[in-house]
Design a protein around this motif. Structure first.
Motif, PDB file in Angstrom:
ATOM      1  N   TYR A  25       0.838  -1.203   0.000  1.00 10.73           N
ATOM      2  CA  TYR A  25       0.000   0.000   0.000  1.00 10.73           C
ATOM      3  C   TYR A  25       0.871   1.250   0.000  1.00 10.73           C
ATOM      4  N   HIS A  26       1.925   1.234   0.789  1.00  9.49           N
ATOM      5  CA  HIS A  26       2.836   2.377   0.855  1.00  9.49           C
ATOM      6  C   HIS A  26       3.474   2.635  -0.504  1.00  9.49           C
ATOM      7  N   LYS A  27       3.950   1.583  -1.153  1.00  8.82           N
ATOM      8  CA  LYS A  27       4.564   1.724  -2.478  1.00  8.82           C
ATOM      9  C   LYS A  27       3.547   2.229  -3.502  1.00  8.82           C
ATOM     10  N   GLU A  31       3.746   5.725  -5.550  1.00  8.67           N
ATOM     11  CA  GLU A  31       3.739   5.693  -7.015  1.00  8.67           C
ATOM     12  C   GLU A  31       2.605   6.548  -7.574  1.00  8.67           C
ATOM     13  N   LYS A  32       1.474   6.485  -6.940  1.00  4.02           N
ATOM     14  CA  LYS A  32       0.309   7.250  -7.385  1.00  4.02           C
ATOM     15  C   LYS A  32       0.537   8.755  -7.230  1.00  4.02           C
ATOM     16  N   ASN A  33       1.290   9.155  -6.215  1.00  2.59           N
ATOM     17  CA  ASN A  33       1.488  10.567  -5.920  1.00  2.59           C
ATOM     18  C   ASN A  33       2.928  11.018  -6.135  1.00  2.59           C
ATOM     19  N   LYS A  34       3.631  10.376  -7.071  1.00  4.70           N
ATOM     20  CA  LYS A  34       5.039  10.697  -7.276  1.00  4.70           C
ATOM     21  C   LYS A  34       5.255  12.102  -7.823  1.00  4.70           C
ATOM     22  N   GLU A  35       4.233  12.705  -8.391  1.00  6.29           N
ATOM     23  CA  GLU A  35       4.371  14.074  -8.908  1.00  6.29           C
ATOM     24  C   GLU A  35       4.576  15.084  -7.782  1.00  6.29           C
TER      25      GLU A  35
END
Length: 121
Positions: A25-27, A31-35
């Protein structure tokens, strides 16, 4: 005693679930919010971002004050024309006041460490 055992069992299940799926979940979240992640993540970059946030919030105070004064003028206008006030609007205002008071009380309870004691004399 059985309710305590049920609660303990559910806490253990939740702990096992988090242990098993927490890393993925953390990864996934990163990844989803890497921007929004600043690279390289250095102390200097974090300090710069903290200063930017502080001064951006500081710069927004005049706009917030202006919005507050507009809201206050609206309330004053309603108070001047209170004979035109509908019972629904008065009820909403009372409920809003009660909600603010409830949040205040909840904050007091949290501030005391979740104790429901009164004042000591």
């Amino acid at each position: 005693m059985s309710k305590l055992q049920q609660l303990t069992s559910k806490v253990c299940q939740a702990s096992q679930f988090i242990t098993k799926h927490g890393t993925s979940y953390h990864k996934q979240l990163l990844e989803k919010n890497k921007e929004y992640i600043q690279e390289p993540a250095t102390v200097e970059k974090c300090q710069l971002l903290a200063k930017q946030l502080f001064y951006t919030r500081l710069a927004s105070i005049p706009n917030r004050c202006e919005s507050f004064h507009k809201e206050l003028d609206y309330v004053k206008q309603i108070w001047k024309n209170k004979q035109d006030l509908k019972i629904e609007d008065a009820g909403i205002a009372v409920l809003f006041g009660l909600e603010c008071y409830a949040w205040f009380c909840a904050g007091q309870i949290v501030g005391r460490g979740f104790t429901f004691t009164g004042y000591y004399v």
